[in-house]
Motif scaffolding. Structure first.
Motif, mmCIF file in Angstrom:
data_model
loop_
_atom_site.group_PDB
_atom_site.id
_atom_site.type_symbol
_atom_site.label_atom_id
_atom_site.label_comp_id
_atom_site.label_asym_id
_atom_site.label_seq_id
_atom_site.Cartn_x
_atom_site.Cartn_y
_atom_site.Cartn_z
ATOM 1 N N SER A 166 0.827 -0.953 -0.028
ATOM 2 C CA SER A 166 0.029 0.018 0.038
ATOM 3 C C SER A 166 0.911 1.262 0.042
ATOM 4 O O SER A 166 0.613 2.201 -0.723
ATOM 5 N N ALA A 167 1.790 1.460 0.867
ATOM 6 C CA ALA A 167 2.821 2.510 0.971
ATOM 7 C C ALA A 167 3.338 2.675 -0.376
ATOM 8 O O ALA A 167 3.744 3.807 -0.900
ATOM 9 N N CYS A 168 3.924 1.609 -1.039
ATOM 10 C CA CYS A 168 4.558 1.543 -2.196
ATOM 11 C C CYS A 168 3.754 2.150 -3.469
ATOM 12 O O CYS A 168 4.074 3.094 -4.142
ATOM 13 N N LEU A 169 2.381 1.808 -3.330
ATOM 14 C CA LEU A 169 1.485 2.408 -4.483
ATOM 15 C C LEU A 169 1.269 3.766 -4.202
ATOM 16 O O LEU A 169 1.277 4.712 -5.105
ATOM 17 N N GLU A 170 1.180 4.518 -2.896
ATOM 18 C CA GLU A 170 1.039 5.669 -2.729
ATOM 19 C C GLU A 170 2.189 6.487 -3.339
ATOM 20 O O GLU A 170 2.140 7.531 -3.583
ATOM 21 N N LYS A 171 3.332 5.961 -2.834
ATOM 22 C CA LYS A 171 4.703 6.590 -3.526
ATOM 23 C C LYS A 171 4.825 6.776 -4.879
ATOM 24 O O LYS A 171 5.258 7.646 -5.353
ATOM 25 N N LEU A 172 4.092 5.752 -5.545
ATOM 26 C CA LEU A 172 4.132 5.562 -7.063
ATOM 27 C C LEU A 172 3.123 6.612 -7.571
ATOM 28 O O LEU A 172 2.753 6.666 -8.796
ATOM 29 N N GLY A 173 2.417 7.410 -6.714
ATOM 30 C CA GLY A 173 1.317 8.176 -7.087
ATOM 31 C C GLY A 173 -0.076 7.518 -7.449
ATOM 32 O O GLY A 173 -0.994 8.213 -8.060
ATOM 33 N N LEU A 174 -0.325 6.576 -6.618
ATOM 34 C CA LEU A 174 -1.758 6.151 -6.899
ATOM 35 C C LEU A 174 -2.344 6.186 -5.211
ATOM 36 O O LEU A 174 -2.323 5.158 -4.480
ATOM 37 N N PRO A 175 -3.185 7.141 -5.194
ATOM 38 C CA PRO A 175 -3.776 7.384 -4.001
ATOM 39 C C PRO A 175 -4.851 6.177 -3.545
ATOM 40 O O PRO A 175 -5.340 5.591 -4.425
ATOM 41 N N LEU A 176 -4.840 5.644 -2.401
ATOM 42 C CA LEU A 176 -5.839 4.790 -1.980
ATOM 43 C C LEU A 176 -7.255 5.108 -1.550
ATOM 44 O O LEU A 176 -7.299 6.175 -0.719
#
Length: 615
Positions: free
Chosen positions: A180-190
């Motif tokens: 989850s944290a990785c996706l947010e860093k990649l610019g994918l808000p959750l």
């Protein structure tokens, strides 16, 4: 580590279809699952198909996917839903042996050429210069050119039963901690979504004699167009109801309900609500349906469909035991709610690729959908398009007029969803074209062309297509009053005084393929072929009208929009339209037209703007 073409993260229904699709298209693929028991696992309802979902399974199958084949191998019962209604809304629903479904899918995965199964947790997707370069699994870097994320309900998942909260995935499986944290860093808000499941009850503690028995259909069908074996030994399900006492028990304990006291923050599914949600929303109803269904053929547990809940265990026991037939039930597994992370699906192209990261695809419940069938459909398409991107080929995208899969994905990437999305026939504009019986006629050629549908499947389709065409030709014959008499009698119609053209007879209300089966002309025609031929003829006039509408819609789909356009700079567009268009970045005028907040007037402005650019 050796390099893979595609890494698929997740072994649920989306991940299995994605992994198999990539491998069958000739790409070296790694399928990473958090544990082996999660492969093709059914954490909730033990069935495949249902209204509109049956359409998705047939389409997955027609393209060369696995879900229909695996479902047929695992069936306990099979029913055609909406059998008394028109063919457009009829859908297969199969009760399945969840253990057998898992084992069959696991065996298929392990036996698939070009596919390697790795048990571990994907912690990070590695990206360089806006493109995927691999993934980190249990601390090790695995290089790859594309990644398909099919994480289901595992991202930062937690299970809630009353005051008890566990940081784990469905059925107590390990959850995904770091992605989850990785996706947010990649610019994918959750976003945070929620779903749930009911209790499992020991079958010998249930009184079935006071319930309504629900048997499968005598006329047995199959999900896969390749299936030849028919389900012989069907198991019954049972129907009972909640009552006013059940509702009073729940209402007395609203103060202990995690959904109401703020414990659960995720948004739940509108079309598959918990029992406490039903009591709140439908205050005038004194009872709700409860289906008691087997989970396996040899096991001892029954699934209590219609009573999912997150209430505490003591309340659950009292609640279930208030239902007729469950007065002495013994609970083997408690009901629970599960919260998990999902992405905003409007951040994806119709190919299911993340817009700003080459090689990164998302599928299934990660995209905000719910259901095994919706997940399988997205996984299949994400896998296909990951391979096509590696090959430098154009994305494979199905239009809304081509498939329910096209409707599903277009809804997600164009409109987005603020709650777990469920496929329904009402979402499709072209229901008469997109019937489940003609899924192979619509899609198998496409599946074969892209290299997924096997030669065996393609030849099966060609043989069936020819048989239907020949059968329809027979319907151009005109029969004498004597020759047509058996069919008229079977249909309950008066005898004819003049010759009757079979095609005209078929279009009459109440006439089905069984009427034609009484005639020597059709006696040797296979039942499935005759049934589908009759459906084609019965609806041909309506289908022609829908096809015309579909062609008109395709005119807008053919007009592409530049990806780099700034809609703020196009004069006369309304403010809301500019905001929505800049967020979604539609690929075509057709997609732009379907964005909520974009009006017909805005589309006319875009048409004029495109024309001026061309000039």
């Amino acid at each position: 580590m050796e390099e893979y073409g595609v890494i698929v993260v997740g072994g649920g229904h989306a991940g299995c279809e994605a992994g198999l699709a990539c491998a069958r298209m000739g790409v070296k693929t790694l399928l990473c699952a958090i544990q082996e028991d999660s492969i093709g696992y059914m954490p909730c309802n033990p069935n495949i198909g249902g209204t509109a979902k049956g359409h998705l399974v047939r389409e997955i199958d027609a393209l060369g996917g696995e879900m229909g084949i695996n479902a047929d191998k695992s069936l306990l019962q099979l029913k055609m839903l909406n059998a008394t209604k028109g063919a457009a809304v009829q859908s297969l629903r199969g009760q399945t042996d969840k253990n057998l479904y898992h084992q069959n899918m696991l065996n298929t995965i392990k036996g698939q050429e070009n596919l390697t199964l790795l048990i571990g947790e994907c912690q990070e997707v590695k990206v360089s210069d806006g493109a995927v370069i691999g993934a980190v699994i249990d601390g090790e870097f695995y290089p790859a050119k594309a990644v398909v994320l099919a994480t289901g309900t595992y991202l930062q998942a937690r299970i809630i039963t009353g005051e008890e909260i566990s940081d784990c995935g469905p059925s107590g499986f390990q959850r995904a901690e770091k992605l989850s944290a990785c996706l947010e860093k990649l610019g994918l808000p959750l976003m945070r979504f929620k779903t749930g499941t009911p209790a499992r009850i020991y079958k010998d503690s249930i009184d079935y004699s006071v319930m309504e028995r629900e048997d499968g259909d005598e006329e047995v069908y199959s999900f896969s167009f390749l299936t030849r074996e028919k389900l012989v030994e069907q198991m019954p399900c049972y129907l009972t109801y909640t009552n006013e006492e059940t509702h009073r028990i729940i209402e007395r304990n609203f103060h202990r309900c995690p959904m109401l006291d703020g414990t659960i923050t995720g948004v739940g599914p509108r079309y598959c609500p918990s029992i406490e949600s039903k009591i709140l929303r439908f205050k005038d109803k004194t009872r709700h349906q409860v289906f008691v269904e087997p989970e396996t053929r040899e096991g001892d547990l029954m699934y209590i469909q219609g009573m999912s809940t997150s209430l505490p265990k003591d309340v659950q026991l009292e609640m279930y035991r208030s239902v007729k037939g469950l007065e002495h039930c013994e609970i083997a597994k408690w009901a629970y709610a599960i919260e998990y992370d999902a992405i905003d699906s409007t951040q994806l192209y119709p190919s299911l690729r993340v817009k700003h990261i080459k090689g990164l695809y998302c599928a299934g419940q990660l995209n905000g959908s719910s259901g095994y069938e919706e997940a399988g459909a997205q996984g299949l398409m994400a896998g296909i398009n990951a391979v096509r991107e590696l090959r430098g080929e154009e994305p494979f995208v199905l239009l809304r007029s081509q498939a329910y899969i096209g409707v599903l994905i277009d809804d997600l990437v164009t409109k987005g969803t603020e709650e777990p999305y469920r496929m329904m026939t009402a979402r499709a504009e072209y229901r008469l074209i997109l019937r489940q019986d003609n899924a192979d006629m619509r899609l198998t050629t496409l599946g074969h062309e892209i290299g997924l549908a096997s030669e065996e499947r393609y030849q099966t389709y060609l043989k069936r297509k020819e048989a239907i065409e020949q059968t329809i030709k027979l319907m151009d014959k005109t029969l004498s009053p004597t020759a047509i008499a058996p069919a008229l009698e079977y249909a309950g119609e008066p005898s004819a005084k003049t010759g009757v053209k079979i095609r005209d007879f078929v279009k009459r209300t109440g006439v089905d393929y069984k009427c034609l089966k009484t005639l020597p002309l059709f006696a040797e025609v296979e039942d499935g072929v005759l049934r589908d031929s009759v459906t084609e003829v019965k609806y041909e006039g309506y289908v022609a009208k829908e096809m015309q509408k579909a062609k008109e819609a395709e005119r807008l789909e053919s007009k592409t929009l530049p990806l780099d356009v700034d809609y703020e700079k196009i004069p006369n567009l309304r403010l809301e339209a500019r905001e929505k268009l800049n967020k979604i970045k539609p690929l075509t005028l057709g997609q732009a037209e379907r964005i909520s907040g974009v009006s017909p007037a805005d589309i006319n402005i875009l048409i004029g703007w495109l024309a001026s650019k061309k000039r």
